[in-house]
Scaffold this motif. Structure first.
Motif, PDB file in Angstrom:
ATOM      1  N   PHE A 186       0.854  -0.930  -0.037  1.00 43.29           N
ATOM      2  CA  PHE A 186       0.068   0.018   0.003  1.00 43.29           C
ATOM      3  C   PHE A 186       0.880   1.261   0.011  1.00 43.29           C
ATOM      4  O   PHE A 186       1.916   1.331   0.564  1.00 43.29           O
ATOM      5  CB  PHE A 186      -0.882   0.126   1.195  1.00 43.29           C
ATOM      6  N   VAL A 187       0.168   2.380  -0.645  1.00 43.89           N
ATOM      7  CA  VAL A 187       1.067   3.590  -0.738  1.00 43.89           C
ATOM      8  C   VAL A 187      -0.167   4.526  -0.411  1.00 43.89           C
ATOM      9  O   VAL A 187      -1.157   4.346  -1.065  1.00 43.89           O
ATOM     10  CB  VAL A 187       1.937   3.912  -1.809  1.00 43.89           C
ATOM     11  N   PHE A 188       0.182   5.545   0.342  1.00 42.14           N
ATOM     12  CA  PHE A 188      -0.822   6.564   0.573  1.00 42.14           C
ATOM     13  C   PHE A 188      -0.338   7.886  -0.006  1.00 42.14           C
ATOM     14  O   PHE A 188       0.707   8.354   0.160  1.00 42.14           O
ATOM     15  CB  PHE A 188      -0.995   6.982   1.846  1.00 42.14           C
ATOM     16  N   VAL A 189      -1.272   8.599  -0.602  1.00 40.31           N
ATOM     17  CA  VAL A 189      -0.835  10.103  -1.556  1.00 40.31           C
ATOM     18  C   VAL A 189      -1.649  10.927  -0.702  1.00 40.31           C
ATOM     19  O   VAL A 189      -3.181  11.023  -0.908  1.00 40.31           O
ATOM     20  CB  VAL A 189      -1.388   9.806  -2.906  1.00 40.31           C
ATOM     21  N   GLY A 190      -1.237  12.023  -0.396  1.00 37.39           N
ATOM     22  CA  GLY A 190      -1.952  13.195   0.360  1.00 37.39           C
ATOM     23  C   GLY A 190      -1.180  14.557   0.379  1.00 37.39           C
ATOM     24  O   GLY A 190       0.090  14.718   0.130  1.00 37.39           O
ATOM     25  N   ASP A 191      -1.703  15.708   0.422  1.00 37.19           N
ATOM     26  CA  ASP A 191      -1.032  16.905   0.600  1.00 37.19           C
ATOM     27  C   ASP A 191      -0.519  17.515   1.840  1.00 37.19           C
ATOM     28  O   ASP A 191       0.001  18.528   2.065  1.00 37.19           O
ATOM     29  CB  ASP A 191      -1.827  17.991  -0.063  1.00 37.19           C
ATOM     30  N   SER A 192      -1.160  16.792   2.891  1.00 40.39           N
ATOM     31  CA  SER A 192      -0.824  17.199   4.371  1.00 40.39           C
ATOM     32  C   SER A 192       0.245  16.413   5.082  1.00 40.39           C
ATOM     33  O   SER A 192      -0.055  15.349   5.068  1.00 40.39           O
ATOM     34  CB  SER A 192      -2.274  17.207   5.043  1.00 40.39           C
ATOM     35  N   LEU A 193       1.207  17.000   5.566  1.00 41.00           N
ATOM     36  CA  LEU A 193       2.281  16.239   6.029  1.00 41.00           C
ATOM     37  C   LEU A 193       1.892  15.867   7.480  1.00 41.00           C
ATOM     38  O   LEU A 193       1.915  14.634   7.903  1.00 41.00           O
ATOM     39  CB  LEU A 193       3.366  17.405   6.419  1.00 41.00           C
ATOM     40  N   ASN A 194       0.982  16.856   8.206  1.00 39.01           N
ATOM     41  CA  ASN A 194       0.741  16.493   9.639  1.00 39.01           C
ATOM     42  C   ASN A 194      -0.539  15.294   9.468  1.00 39.01           C
ATOM     43  O   ASN A 194      -0.591  14.554  10.575  1.00 39.01           O
ATOM     44  CB  ASN A 194       0.035  17.569  10.465  1.00 39.01           C
ATOM     45  N   ARG A 195      -1.308  15.242   8.665  1.00 39.44           N
ATOM     46  CA  ARG A 195      -2.522  14.622   8.671  1.00 39.44           C
ATOM     47  C   ARG A 195      -2.434  13.272   7.712  1.00 39.44           C
ATOM     48  O   ARG A 195      -2.236  12.120   8.118  1.00 39.44           O
ATOM     49  CB  ARG A 195      -3.733  15.126   8.107  1.00 39.44           C
ATOM     50  N   ASP A 196      -1.829  13.411   6.617  1.00 43.20           N
ATOM     51  CA  ASP A 196      -1.916  12.479   5.601  1.00 43.20           C
ATOM     52  C   ASP A 196      -0.555  11.555   5.582  1.00 43.20           C
ATOM     53  O   ASP A 196      -0.574  10.183   5.753  1.00 43.20           O
ATOM     54  CB  ASP A 196      -1.772  12.991   4.090  1.00 43.20           C
ATOM     55  N   ILE A 197       0.482  12.150   5.656  1.00 42.04           N
ATOM     56  CA  ILE A 197       2.056  11.492   5.907  1.00 42.04           C
ATOM     57  C   ILE A 197       2.201  10.954   7.196  1.00 42.04           C
ATOM     58  O   ILE A 197       2.429   9.764   7.275  1.00 42.04           O
ATOM     59  CB  ILE A 197       3.069  12.668   5.097  1.00 42.04           C
ATOM     60  N   ALA A 198       2.038  11.872   8.063  1.00 42.48           N
ATOM     61  CA  ALA A 198       2.267  11.321   9.548  1.00 42.48           C
ATOM     62  C   ALA A 198       1.214  10.155   9.928  1.00 42.48           C
ATOM     63  O   ALA A 198       1.694   9.111  10.637  1.00 42.48           O
ATOM     64  CB  ALA A 198       2.008  12.411  10.465  1.00 42.48           C
ATOM     65  N   GLY A 199       0.061  10.372   9.314  1.00 41.88           N
ATOM     66  CA  GLY A 199      -0.933   9.321   9.530  1.00 41.88           C
ATOM     67  C   GLY A 199      -0.664   8.031   8.938  1.00 41.88           C
ATOM     68  O   GLY A 199      -0.617   7.032   9.243  1.00 41.88           O
ATOM     69  N   ALA A 200      -0.210   8.147   7.847  1.00 39.26           N
ATOM     70  CA  ALA A 200       0.078   7.007   6.964  1.00 39.26           C
ATOM     71  C   ALA A 200       1.425   6.273   7.397  1.00 39.26           C
ATOM     72  O   ALA A 200       1.422   5.012   7.697  1.00 39.26           O
ATOM     73  CB  ALA A 200       0.267   7.329   5.627  1.00 39.26           C
TER      74      ALA A 200
END
Length: 243
Positions: A186-200
């Protein structure tokens, strides 16, 4: 043909707002909430009162949105309106109208260019959505239907349907559990470092950050595995897309 970053994965999970939906979260002081209210048949409340209620609602929800204690217990819009001093004495019908007003100003538009990019990605990967929204998911599903891409996704997780919000790893887990494929794929793609990247990252997923130029990587918060400027950058340049 050179290998793309995404070719090591089988599933691409995506954020929605600012990832492939734009003109979202229109809650500035310049917004005409009264006009939206009247378009929906409302007539009892004046423009100033509606603006005061929606502004207070947004402020209260934003405070909880930024509170880690609420990441796994984020309440729906109607719950806030039912207890806020500005709106708690309104009838159930008026509360429902204001919920709809808020939803209209939260949802955005999916451009044809990004819908086409998602169709390309769907040719090689399973796709899923994991997205934070405050309103009901109804308008979001309607927008997916409008551009004809709802059927591209094997799983769609909108936070308002579950009470969890990113960066809680629990909301990512719901998507992973739905698709019976090893988490490493799985890979997650998003624009928010705090929400998307930190969460993933907390959920044990690889991550791609869409750098919109509004923030910088903070290694103490989250470090993505790959950085792009636009969702369409995930598609190899030799795969021509007519924008």
């Amino acid at each position: 043909m050179s290998k793309r970053f995404i070719d090591q994965f089988e599933v691409i999970l995506l954020d929605v707002s600012h990832t492939f939906m734009f003109d979202v979260d229109r809650f500035s002081d310049a917004e005409d909430y009264g006009a939206t209210y009247r378009r929906m048949g409302g007539h009892l409340l004046g423009d100033e009162e509606i603006h005061r209620i929606i502004a207070a609602l947004f402020k209260n929800m934003l405070a909880d949105y930024e509170n880690p204690n609420c990441y796994d217990s984020f309440s729906p819009v109607c719950s806030y309106l039912s207890v806020m001093p500005e709106s708690k004495d309104l009838s159930a019908d008026e509360i429902r109208l204001l919920v709809q007003v808020f939803a209209v100003h939260e949802v955005g538009t999916i451009p044809a260019t990004h819908a086409k990019a998602l169709r390309w990605l769907h040719q090689t990967h399973k796709l899923g959505i994991v997205s934070n929204i405050w309103s009901s998911s109804v308008l979001y599903f309607l927008e997916l239907d409008r551009v004809g891409i709802r059927n591209l996704f094997d799983v769609i997780i909108f936070s308002s349907d579950h009470g969890n919000i990113k960066p809680s790893p629990n909301i990512f887990a719901k998507a992973v559990e739905t698709i019976n494929i090893d988490r490493s794929k799985f890979v997650f793609v998003g624009d928010s470092l705090n929400r998307d990247i930190a969460g993933a990252n907390a959920a044990g997923l690889s991550s791609v950050w869409i750098d919109t130029g509004t923030s910088q990587i903070d290694e103490s918060v989250a470090v993505p595995d790959y950085v792009i400027q636009d969702l369409r950058d995930l598609i190899e340049k030799c795969q021509i897309i007519e924008y």
